[in-house]
Structure formats: C-alpha cells, structure tokens
Design an enzyme around this catalytic site. Structure first.
Site, PDB file in Angstrom:
ATOM      1  CB  ALA A   1     113.893  14.743   8.250  1.00 41.60           C
ATOM      2  CE  LYS A   2     109.178  10.806  13.464  1.00 46.70           C
ATOM      3  NZ  LYS A   2     107.830  10.983  12.905  1.00 46.70           N
ATOM      4  N   GLY A   3     113.856  13.047  13.960  1.00 50.11           N
ATOM      5  CA  GLY A   3     114.877  13.328  14.972  1.00 50.11           C
ATOM      6  C   GLY A   3     114.475  12.736  16.299  1.00 50.11           C
TER       7      GLY A   3
END
Ligand code: NAD
Length: 435
Positions: A124-126
């Site tokens: 994931a990444k944000g």
C-alpha cells in the site's frame, strides 16, 4: 494454468501510469522488469491483470483551519495495491506534487518488496498533497489527524498499516496512532509503524535498512568467493542508509574507499574513518569541507576502481551512459531505483552482480514488521533479538532470490521479481477468486 499468454506484447504494464517527470522513470523501469518476470513465469492473463490493478484507491478531502484562521482543503490518497499475503503495508508521503498515479506505483512496489522479504503483508502507499515546508507544526498535526480520521475504516492492524515516507516522521506516526486510538476508544499501537520508541517503536529500526545492505553484501561476497577483509567499498549517499551501511560494512572488515552526499564525494585508498565522517555530518549537515580524502564528483565516485558499489542516495544514478564505466564487481542498491532498466543489461553483460533494491533495502520493512509483531504481542525484544531475526530473514531472502535467479538463469534483479510474482500469484490462486 489456462489461457497462458505467449504474446510478449500482452505483458505491458498499463497501470500504475508514469509518475516521474524527466527520463528515465524508475517506476516504469520497475514495471518493465515486472513484465519480463511475468513473461518468464508465463503468468495467466487474468492473474496478470489482477496484479496490475490496485484493489482499493481512496481519495479524501482534508479541510483544516490554518493558523491565520482561513479554512484550506487538502487532498489525501491511500492506495491498497493488494492484500493477498496479509494486511497491506506502506508509507505515507507529504509532497506538493504527489499524484494518485505515483501512489499507485509505489503501492505495487511495496507488494513485491514484502513478498521478497517473506513478510505476511500486501502493498500500500498513501500521500497528502501539501508542502510541509510551508506549514506550521500545528497545521501538520491537523492535516495528519483529519487524514487519519477520514481513513479510519481503511487503516487497522489487521487491514492496512501505514509507515513514514518522504516528509513524514516519527511524530507523524505518533499522531496517526493517537487519532486512530481515539476513534477506536483503545490504544492501538499496531496500526502504524515507525513510531517513537517510547510509544511502541522497535529497537533497531533506524539502523535496519543499512544493516540489510550489510547482510546482503556479505552473502553476495560469499557467492563471489571474496572475503570482507579483502574488498574495497564505495558508498554513494551519506544519510540514514548510506552512513549506516558504510559503518557496518567497515565493522565487518571492508575498506571504505569512497563516500559522498549531495555536496560531493571523497576517495581515499587508505580507507575512510566512517565514525569521524558520521560525527562531521552530525555537526555540519553535509560532508562538505571535510578532510576525508581526495575530492571527487558524484559521477566520478560511481566509476571508481572498487569491489563493491553501494548506491544509497536516490533513484536514477546508474544509467545507460555511465553503466559501461562502472568497475565494481558487486552493486548493492541501498536506494530505491538507482539503476535504470537499460543499464541492467549492460551490467549483466559486464558480469557485475547487482543486489536489487527490493532485496537490498528490505531490512527497513522487515524491522517495521517486527514493530507490528511486538505491538501485537505487547512484549518488546532487545536489540540482539531484533538483529538476530533481521539477519536471518535477510539471509533467507537473499538465498531465495539467488536460487530463483540460478534456476531461471537470470540476473538477481529478475530473480527477485520472479520470486515475488510467483509467490503472490500462487497465493492468490490458492485462496481463489471470491465471487
Ligand atoms: P536520507 O535523506 O537520510 O539520505 C540521503 C543521502 O543522499 C544524503 O546524504 C544526501 O545528501 C544524499 N544525496 C542526495 N542527492 C544526492 C546526489 N544527487 N548525489 C549524491 N548524494 C545525494 O535518505 P535515506 O533514508 O538514507 O534514503 C536513501 C535512499 O534509500 C532513498 O532512495 C530511499 O527511498 C531509500 N530507502 C530508505 C529506507 C530507510 O529506511 N531510510 C528504506 C528503504 C529505501
């Protein structure tokens, strides 16, 4: 498997879209390698498409009251590339020109890194589109808390676990942990990693990435029949990863003959005193003006006569133009994306072994995983426990990639992608497609 693809053209990564300005683009380079690995594995078309697309993309609006009383609205993203191996894991970056496409690309990168490190996490990444240099600490705290509150149903120790990335740090992680805990009405340390030690961070996290570089270098030297006492090392970048890699490799007996940072580099065939250099940077911010040897440019540094070259600064350093001039026998990628896909072929033809980024710098995410484990256990390991487990997992990861590369007669880089894609796709098929 049915419906196999024989047409090379079909393996063309469509998403995430290009993300970096200028050429070459490290994410496109990564996708090019992904496609090659998919081809070698003869991946089923449906599985290939599944692994191309993120399972979830969330865009949130973040309104906050600025210090001057004005209301400003920021945009935040969280992309979960997949949760096949477990809850998704990946950092949060604050940057004024971050895009959803960039976040998608970085999320998929995390999937492959976790798979190689044998961590039970997806990718994931944000991000929040903002310029932290123009925000006060109070404004940054408000942005972080509202971002976390908006993503309360996405984040969670069993679902999606953020971590620091560009322009976010321990303090940001502490705010995320606190905001999530307030909403959950219980203290939930395992919702985020990279926290300060005092609220559930792990010992060894700061050194972990450099330690992984050291361990994978030692494993590769064994394969090359070299002993640490006989090798010379050049390290590009002298921040967290570069300085700790240099220090630990020196402790193993290697002679560090070149170091550099954004201000330029130094070469010294008698060996550089790394502890003094670390102390110097602590006091002066960069290596500039230090007395560590003959001054060299960063371009010259990469082409120095040495056994091991560790690019630990930034992406796009070893390219088609300079790859031919590299004299090292082994390249260990502490940085993310330091080598372009075009340069890969040149290095392979020159017989240079490359430990790819998704393996060489996976020590960081490995100790982040340990932080999550310790938070869930409520029992904290001492530094020897952390390092022993880290070293074992990094050695195993190295062996898996080395064996895969040998089996498929490919480079270590392609071996790493083959290992990761094979593992994730086999897990996907075992779990089955629900629906
Ligand atoms: P950092 O900011 O602590 O250090 C970066 C270093 O690179 C500094 O010494 C800087 O002066 C130098 N640098 C910047 N531009 C340069 C240039 N053009 N030429 C030479 N040196 C230059 O960053 P870091 O945490 O050490 O990260 C370095 C790389 O490692 C990045 O690619 C990062 O994504 C990757 N990485 C870091 C971690 C981690 O745990 N810190 C984990 C995985 C990957």
């Amino acid at each position: 498997m049915t419906d196999k693809i024989s047409n090379e053209q079909k393996y063309k990564y469509q998403e995430p879209a290009p993300v970096h300005k200028g050429e070459p683009n490290p994410f496109e380079s990564m996708m090019a390698r992904f496609d090659k690995a998919a081809e070698i594995l003869n991946l089923e078309q449906g599985v290939y498409e599944y692994l191309q697309k993120p399972v979830k993309q969330v865009i949130v609006s973040i309104p906050i009251q600025m210090d001057n009383g004005e209301i400003k609205v920021f945009e935040g993203y969280r992309v979960i590339h997949d949760n096949i191996l477990g809850p998704s894991k990946g950092g949060i970056r604050y940057s004024p020109d971050v895009t959803l496409d960039e976040v998608k690309a970085l999320a998929s990168w995390m999937t492959w890194k976790c798979a190689i490190a044998n961590i039970p996490f997806g990718g994931a990444k944000g991000a929040v589109k903002c310029d932290p240099s123009k925000l006060s600490k109070v404004e940054l705290e408000k942005i972080t808390r509202r971002y976390t509150a908006n993503l309360f149903s996405v984040f969670g120790p069993d679902t999606d676990i953020p971590a620091p990335d560009m322009n976010t740090n321990e303090q940001t992680m502490a705010w995320i942990m606190d905001t999530y805990s307030m909403h959950a009405q219980r203290t939930e340390t395992a919702v985020v990693t990279g926290k300060p030690l005092i609220i559930g961070g792990s010992l060894g996290r700061v050194e972990a990435t450099g330690r992984g570089v050291m361990i994978t270098t030692l494993e590769a030297l064994k394969k090359l029949g070299l002993s640490p006492e006989d090798v010379t090392v050049v390290v590009q970048g002298f921040g967290n990863v570069g300085s700790i890699s240099a220090k630990l490799l020196k402790e193993q007996g290697c002679k560090i003959i070149g170091i550099s940072d954004i201000s330029g580099g130094y070469c010294n065939s008698n060996g550089i005193d790394i502890d003094s250099a670390i102390e110097y940077v602590k006091n002066n911010k960069t290596l500039e003006g230090g007395n560590f040897g003959e001054p060299v440019t960063n371009e010259e540094l990469l082409e120095l006569e040495c056994d091991v070259l560790a690019p630990c600064a930034k992406e796009d350093q070893i390219l088609e133009d300079n790859a031919r001039n590299i004299k090292a026998k082994l390249i260990v990628e502490g940085a993310n994306g330091p080598t372009s896909a075009d340069a890969d072929d040149i290095l392979r033809d020159k017989g240079i072994m490359v430990i790819p980024d998704i393996l060489a710098n996976a020590g960081g995410v490995t100790v982040s995983y340990f932080e999550w484990v310790q938070n869930r256990l409520g029992y904290y390991w001492d530094i020897d426990d952390v390092n022993r487990r880290h070293d074992r997992m990094m050695r195993e990861a190295f062996d898996n990639v080395y064996d895969t590369a040998s089996r498929y007669k490919t480079t270590m880089r392609l071996g790493a992608y083959i290992y990761a894609i094979d593992k994730v796709s086999r897990t996907l098929l075992l779990r089955g497609i629900y629906g």
